[in-house]
Design a protein around this motif. Structure first.
Motif, PDB file in Angstrom:
ATOM      1  N   LYS A 132      -4.168 -60.264  52.084  1.00 32.27           N
ATOM      2  CA  LYS A 132      -3.478 -60.988  53.139  1.00 32.27           C
ATOM      3  C   LYS A 132      -2.038 -61.296  52.705  1.00 32.27           C
ATOM      4  N   GLU A 133      -1.862 -61.705  51.450  1.00 35.03           N
ATOM      5  CA  GLU A 133      -0.530 -62.009  50.917  1.00 35.03           C
ATOM      6  C   GLU A 133       0.323 -60.739  50.847  1.00 35.03           C
ATOM      7  N   VAL A 134      -0.270 -59.610  50.439  1.00 33.73           N
ATOM      8  CA  VAL A 134       0.464 -58.337  50.365  1.00 33.73           C
ATOM      9  C   VAL A 134       0.935 -57.930  51.756  1.00 33.73           C
ATOM     10  N   ASN A 135       0.080 -58.063  52.733  1.00 35.82           N
ATOM     11  CA  ASN A 135       0.481 -57.716  54.104  1.00 35.82           C
ATOM     12  C   ASN A 135       1.621 -58.616  54.585  1.00 35.82           C
ATOM     13  N   PHE A 136       1.544 -59.891  54.260  1.00 43.90           N
ATOM     14  CA  PHE A 136       2.613 -60.809  54.633  1.00 43.90           C
ATOM     15  C   PHE A 136       3.926 -60.406  53.963  1.00 43.90           C
ATOM     16  N   GLN A 137       3.868 -60.053  52.678  1.00 47.75           N
ATOM     17  CA  GLN A 137       5.079 -59.649  51.956  1.00 47.75           C
ATOM     18  C   GLN A 137       5.643 -58.340  52.520  1.00 47.75           C
ATOM     19  N   LYS A 138       4.778 -57.410  52.916  1.00 49.83           N
ATOM     20  CA  LYS A 138       5.251 -56.154  53.509  1.00 49.83           C
ATOM     21  C   LYS A 138       5.969 -56.420  54.831  1.00 49.83           C
ATOM     22  N   GLU A 139       5.389 -57.307  55.647  1.00 49.15           N
ATOM     23  CA  GLU A 139       6.041 -57.655  56.911  1.00 49.15           C
ATOM     24  C   GLU A 139       7.390 -58.317  56.657  1.00 49.15           C
ATOM     25  N   LYS A 140       7.431 -59.211  55.689  1.00 51.23           N
ATOM     26  CA  LYS A 140       8.674 -59.912  55.363  1.00 51.23           C
ATOM     27  C   LYS A 140       9.722 -58.914  54.868  1.00 51.23           C
ATOM     28  N   ASN A 141       9.293 -57.965  54.026  1.00 52.84           N
ATOM     29  CA  ASN A 141      10.200 -56.963  53.491  1.00 52.84           C
ATOM     30  C   ASN A 141      10.738 -56.072  54.610  1.00 52.84           C
ATOM     31  N   SER A 142       9.875 -55.661  55.531  1.00 52.37           N
ATOM     32  CA  SER A 142      10.351 -54.802  56.621  1.00 52.37           C
ATOM     33  C   SER A 142      11.342 -55.552  57.510  1.00 52.37           C
ATOM     34  N   ARG A 143      11.120 -56.852  57.726  1.00 52.47           N
ATOM     35  CA  ARG A 143      12.079 -57.643  58.506  1.00 52.47           C
ATOM     36  C   ARG A 143      13.405 -57.734  57.761  1.00 52.47           C
ATOM     37  N   LEU A 144      13.345 -57.927  56.445  1.00 51.79           N
ATOM     38  CA  LEU A 144      14.575 -58.009  55.660  1.00 51.79           C
ATOM     39  C   LEU A 144      15.316 -56.675  55.666  1.00 51.79           C
ATOM     40  N   GLU A 145      14.558 -55.566  55.564  1.00 51.22           N
ATOM     41  CA  GLU A 145      15.197 -54.251  55.574  1.00 51.22           C
ATOM     42  C   GLU A 145      15.883 -54.004  56.906  1.00 51.22           C
ATOM     43  N   SER A 146      15.252 -54.366  57.991  1.00 52.60           N
ATOM     44  CA  SER A 146      15.893 -54.150  59.290  1.00 52.60           C
ATOM     45  C   SER A 146      17.120 -55.050  59.424  1.00 52.60           C
ATOM     46  N   ASP A 147      17.017 -56.296  58.946  1.00 53.80           N
ATOM     47  CA  ASP A 147      18.178 -57.178  58.974  1.00 53.80           C
ATOM     48  C   ASP A 147      19.288 -56.643  58.071  1.00 53.80           C
ATOM     49  N   PHE A 148      18.894 -56.138  56.903  1.00 55.94           N
ATOM     50  CA  PHE A 148      19.880 -55.600  55.963  1.00 55.94           C
ATOM     51  C   PHE A 148      20.592 -54.393  56.580  1.00 55.94           C
ATOM     52  N   ALA A 149      19.855 -53.533  57.218  1.00 60.27           N
ATOM     53  CA  ALA A 149      20.474 -52.364  57.848  1.00 60.27           C
ATOM     54  C   ALA A 149      21.458 -52.805  58.930  1.00 60.27           C
ATOM     55  N   HIS A 150      21.100 -53.794  59.687  1.00 63.00           N
ATOM     56  CA  HIS A 150      21.986 -54.304  60.735  1.00 63.00           C
ATOM     57  C   HIS A 150      23.253 -54.909  60.106  1.00 63.00           C
ATOM     58  N   TYR A 151      23.073 -55.748  59.096  1.00 67.15           N
ATOM     59  CA  TYR A 151      24.230 -56.371  58.448  1.00 67.15           C
ATOM     60  C   TYR A 151      25.034 -55.354  57.659  1.00 67.15           C
ATOM     61  N   LYS A 152      24.365 -54.385  57.075  1.00 67.99           N
ATOM     62  CA  LYS A 152      25.058 -53.358  56.299  1.00 67.99           C
ATOM     63  C   LYS A 152      26.035 -52.605  57.201  1.00 67.99           C
ATOM     64  N   ASP A 153      25.549 -52.241  58.366  1.00 69.52           N
ATOM     65  CA  ASP A 153      26.433 -51.556  59.301  1.00 69.52           C
ATOM     66  C   ASP A 153      27.584 -52.460  59.721  1.00 69.52           C
ATOM     67  N   SER A 154      27.281 -53.695  59.963  1.00 65.63           N
ATOM     68  CA  SER A 154      28.324 -54.637  60.369  1.00 65.63           C
ATOM     69  C   SER A 154      29.328 -54.846  59.249  1.00 65.63           C
ATOM     70  N   VAL A 155      28.828 -54.990  58.043  1.00 67.12           N
ATOM     71  CA  VAL A 155      29.723 -55.219  56.913  1.00 67.12           C
ATOM     72  C   VAL A 155      30.589 -53.989  56.669  1.00 67.12           C
ATOM     73  N   ASN A 156      29.989 -52.807  56.743  1.00 71.98           N
ATOM     74  CA  ASN A 156      30.758 -51.590  56.547  1.00 71.98           C
ATOM     75  C   ASN A 156      31.868 -51.461  57.594  1.00 71.98           C
ATOM     76  N   GLU A 157      31.528 -51.768  58.811  1.00 73.77           N
ATOM     77  CA  GLU A 157      32.552 -51.717  59.853  1.00 73.77           C
ATOM     78  C   GLU A 157      33.622 -52.779  59.594  1.00 73.77           C
TER      79      GLU A 157
END
Length: 178
Positions: A132-157
């Motif tokens: 259950k904890e691993v699944n929670f961490q995977k969900e949290k990581n995927s949310r962070l990755e999507s946020d990072f990709a969004h901010y990465k593009d914004s920061v690069n621009e």
């Protein structure tokens, strides 16, 4: 003098199972421990009512009683019709028969079974919680990755716009100095 018919009374109606439960302990109590005995000889030792004597002395009942004593394992029926107590019968007579106690095997393995059962349950529960904890961490990581990709593009621009502005500013400042 003639024989009186029915002097002992008529055969009463009775429930065989009830009387077997009633007479088996009496037979064991009054039977001789090591010698052979006859069920008919025990009638005098047992203090029975008239009805109980009529039931006890019935040939069918005597046969049922012998069969039940042999079936339970309390007495052996000898070829001449007499009985002898078995070890189990002697133990019951002396009051030393075991009362469904746990065997040595059960005493050893029952606690082990309980310990292993509880440990299996605990390990399964901890495995469930860790999954259950691993699944929670995977969900949290995927949310962070999507946020990072969004901010990465914004920061690069943003960096590109800052770099282009600084180049323009540097070029502008160079021109004015000349």
């Amino acid at each position: 003098m003639g024989i009186k018919l029915g002097a002992h009374g008529q055969k009463p109606e009775y429930n065989t199972d009830e009387y077997l439960k009633k007479f088996i302990p009496l037979v064991i109590k009054h039977a001789s421990e090591f010698d052979n005995f006859s069920l008919r000889d025990l009638t005098d030792k047992m203090k029975l009512s008239d009805k109980d004597k009529l039931v006890y002395n019935d040939n069918d009942f005597i046969y049922d009683l012998k069969t039940k004593l042999k079936e339970i394992g309390l007495a052996n029926v000898l070829p001449n019709g007499s009985l002898s107590l078995t070890d189990k019968g002697r133990d019951k007579k002396n009051g030393t028969e075991p009362h469904n106690r746990l065997t040595k095997y059960q005493k050893i393995y029952l606690p082990l079974f309980i310990v292993f059962g509880l440990s299996t349950f605990c390990l399964g529960w901890s495995n469930y919680l860790s999954n259950k904890e691993v699944n929670f961490q995977k969900e949290k990581n995927s949310r962070l990755e999507s946020d990072f990709a969004h901010y990465k593009d914004s920061v690069n621009e943003y960096i590109k716009t800052i770099k282009s502005k600084t180049k323009l500013n540097v070029n502008d400042s160079l021109q004015t100095r000349n």
